[in-house]
Motif scaffolding. Structure first.
Motif, short mmCIF file in Angstrom:
data_model
loop_
_atom_site.label_atom_id
_atom_site.label_comp_id
_atom_site.label_asym_id
_atom_site.label_seq_id
_atom_site.Cartn_x
_atom_site.Cartn_y
_atom_site.Cartn_z
N UNK A 108 0.83 -1.19 0.00
CA UNK A 108 0.00 0.00 0.00
C UNK A 108 0.88 1.25 0.00
N UNK A 109 2.03 1.17 0.68
CA UNK A 109 2.91 2.33 0.78
C UNK A 109 4.35 1.88 0.97
N UNK A 110 5.27 2.56 0.29
CA UNK A 110 6.70 2.35 0.45
C UNK A 110 7.31 3.69 0.83
N UNK A 111 8.08 3.71 1.92
CA UNK A 111 8.83 4.91 2.30
C UNK A 111 10.31 4.58 2.24
N UNK A 112 11.05 5.36 1.47
CA UNK A 112 12.44 5.01 1.16
C UNK A 112 13.33 6.23 1.37
N UNK A 113 14.38 6.05 2.16
CA UNK A 113 15.41 7.08 2.27
C UNK A 113 16.70 6.51 1.72
N UNK A 114 17.41 7.31 0.92
CA UNK A 114 18.66 6.85 0.34
C UNK A 114 19.69 7.97 0.36
N UNK A 115 20.78 7.79 1.14
CA UNK A 115 21.84 8.81 1.16
C UNK A 115 22.98 8.53 0.21
N UNK A 161 1.69 3.85 -2.91
CA UNK A 161 2.19 5.20 -2.71
C UNK A 161 3.69 5.07 -2.44
N UNK A 162 4.49 5.87 -3.14
CA UNK A 162 5.95 5.74 -3.02
C UNK A 162 6.51 7.08 -2.55
N UNK A 163 6.93 7.13 -1.30
CA UNK A 163 7.47 8.34 -0.70
C UNK A 163 8.98 8.19 -0.58
N UNK A 164 9.73 9.10 -1.19
CA UNK A 164 11.18 8.98 -1.26
C UNK A 164 11.83 10.26 -0.75
N UNK A 216 20.79 3.70 3.88
CA UNK A 216 19.45 3.76 3.33
C UNK A 216 18.55 2.74 4.01
N UNK A 217 17.25 3.02 4.00
CA UNK A 217 16.29 2.07 4.57
C UNK A 217 14.96 2.22 3.86
N UNK A 218 14.17 1.16 3.91
CA UNK A 218 12.86 1.13 3.25
C UNK A 218 11.82 0.59 4.21
N UNK A 219 10.74 1.33 4.37
CA UNK A 219 9.58 0.86 5.15
C UNK A 219 8.50 0.38 4.19
N UNK A 220 8.02 -0.85 4.41
CA UNK A 220 6.97 -1.41 3.58
C UNK A 220 5.70 -1.58 4.41
N UNK A 221 4.59 -1.02 3.92
CA UNK A 221 3.27 -1.27 4.49
C UNK A 221 2.48 -2.06 3.44
N UNK A 222 2.05 -3.26 3.79
CA UNK A 222 1.46 -4.16 2.82
C UNK A 222 -0.06 -4.09 2.80
N UNK A 228 2.58 -8.15 8.19
CA UNK A 228 3.02 -7.03 9.03
C UNK A 228 3.93 -6.08 8.27
N UNK A 229 3.90 -4.82 8.68
CA UNK A 229 4.85 -3.86 8.10
C UNK A 229 6.26 -4.27 8.49
N UNK A 230 7.23 -3.82 7.68
CA UNK A 230 8.61 -4.23 7.91
C UNK A 230 9.55 -3.15 7.41
N UNK A 231 10.73 -3.07 8.02
CA UNK A 231 11.79 -2.17 7.58
C UNK A 231 12.92 -3.02 7.04
N UNK A 232 13.49 -2.62 5.91
CA UNK A 232 14.63 -3.32 5.32
C UNK A 232 15.81 -2.36 5.22
N UNK A 233 16.97 -2.82 5.72
CA UNK A 233 18.23 -2.09 5.59
C UNK A 233 19.18 -2.98 4.82
N UNK A 234 19.64 -2.52 3.66
CA UNK A 234 20.47 -3.34 2.78
C UNK A 234 21.95 -3.06 2.96
#
Length: 292
Positions: A108-115, A161-164, A216-222, A228-234
């Motif tokens: 439903x929504x992806x929130x992504x920060x990338x430095x 929805x993709x918030x970056x 960088x990290x990404x929050x996923x809301x499904x 469940x929502x989850x945060x991924x750090x690569x």
């Protein structure tokens, strides 16, 4: 066992069966590749065999699953096993052979920060090829093509929805020729204006801030209520996932703070166009990037 665990497991198994079909693999081929019995593959796909995060990671690596589909399957499996955080080792860029060809609106929504580097979902084909090659990835052409297909989730019906929030330093990563970097920056400006579900904010070079993230990290809301929502750090060799309420709140708060530091959406577009017109100056004089 949580009351919805069996239903979640059945849904995960069905999705794994679909992905195997998309990858063009038989159950016997999968079992052979992973050193399993064919009956284990069948039980997993039927939702009658309790699976581990490592089992799912092995399957989705074999099928070439990345991004939000990968995150949802791992999160659903971890919720079944009661894990609040876990690490999945990766072998580099996901194989391009399968699921990018059939993007699914699972989020439903992806929130992504990338430095550091631009998100895969916003890269142009030529820029992606150059970055993959610079990172030592196998078959840059095929992986770049897979990324282009995966980007269809941004334009497909019911896409997320993709918030970056991008740090401008990521825009100046010298992993591609100057002309490709300029085109990439202009492409971001165009997409930010044309894609209604994309909210792109840029933190300008040298902007004072009491908030930052070194990774960088990404929050996923499904979409599925039992995912469940989850945060991924690569990292280059692994992905770390966090699903406890405390971790999710911490990353959500950090994302909001970084978004507040960034320029508003319209000003971000203007900044991108200005940066593209002057990109040679920054790339030719790295000190300017720190002192702007």
């Amino acid at each position: 066992m949580p009351p919805d665990a069996t239903g979640r497991r059945v849904r995960t198994g069905a999705e794994l069966r679909r992905l195997r079909g998309t990858a063009g693999l038989s159950g016997e081929q999968v079992a052979r590749a992973l050193g399993w019995s064919q009956s284990k593959v069948s039980r997993i796909e039927g939702g009658v065999h309790r699976i581990t995060v490592n089992d799912v990671a092995g399957l989705i690596d074999l099928y070439g699953v990345g991004g939000d589909v990968r995150a949802e399957l791992l999160a659903a499996t971890a919720a079944d096993s009661g894990e609040g955080a876990w690490i999945v080792r990766t072998g580099g860029a996901p194989s391009p052979r399968s699921t990018a060809a059939a993007p699914q609106p699972v989020t439903a929504r992806i929130r992504h920060h990338q430095p550091v580097v631009l998100p895969d979902l916003l890269q142009t084909r030529e820029y992606a090829r150059s970055v993959i090659n610079a990172a030592g990835g196998d078959d840059p052409d095929a992986v770049a093509e897979g990324r282009m297909r995966h980007q269809e989730i941004l334009t497909t019906a019911n896409g997320p929805q993709y918030d970056v929030v991008l740090d401008a330093r990521a825009l100046l990563l010298a992993a591609a020729p100057v002309d490709l970097i300029r085109d990439q920056i202009l492409s971001l400006a165009i997409r930010a204006q044309r894609l209604p579900r994309l909210d792109l904010r840029v933190i300008p070079l040298g902007r004072p801030s009491a908030t930052f993230s070194p990774v960088g990290f990404t929050l996923y809301d499904f979409r599925a209520p039992d995912s469940p929502s989850v945060v991924c750090v690569e990292s280059p060799t692994a992905e770390s996932y966090f699903a406890t309420p405390e971790d999710l709140q911490r990353y959500a708060t950090l994302f909001t703070a970084l978004r507040d530091v960034a320029l508003p959406d319209v000003e971000s577009v203007r900044y991108l166009r200005s940066l593209a017109s002057d990109v040679e100056r920054y790339l030719g004089n790295p000190a300017l990037c720190a002192n702007e």
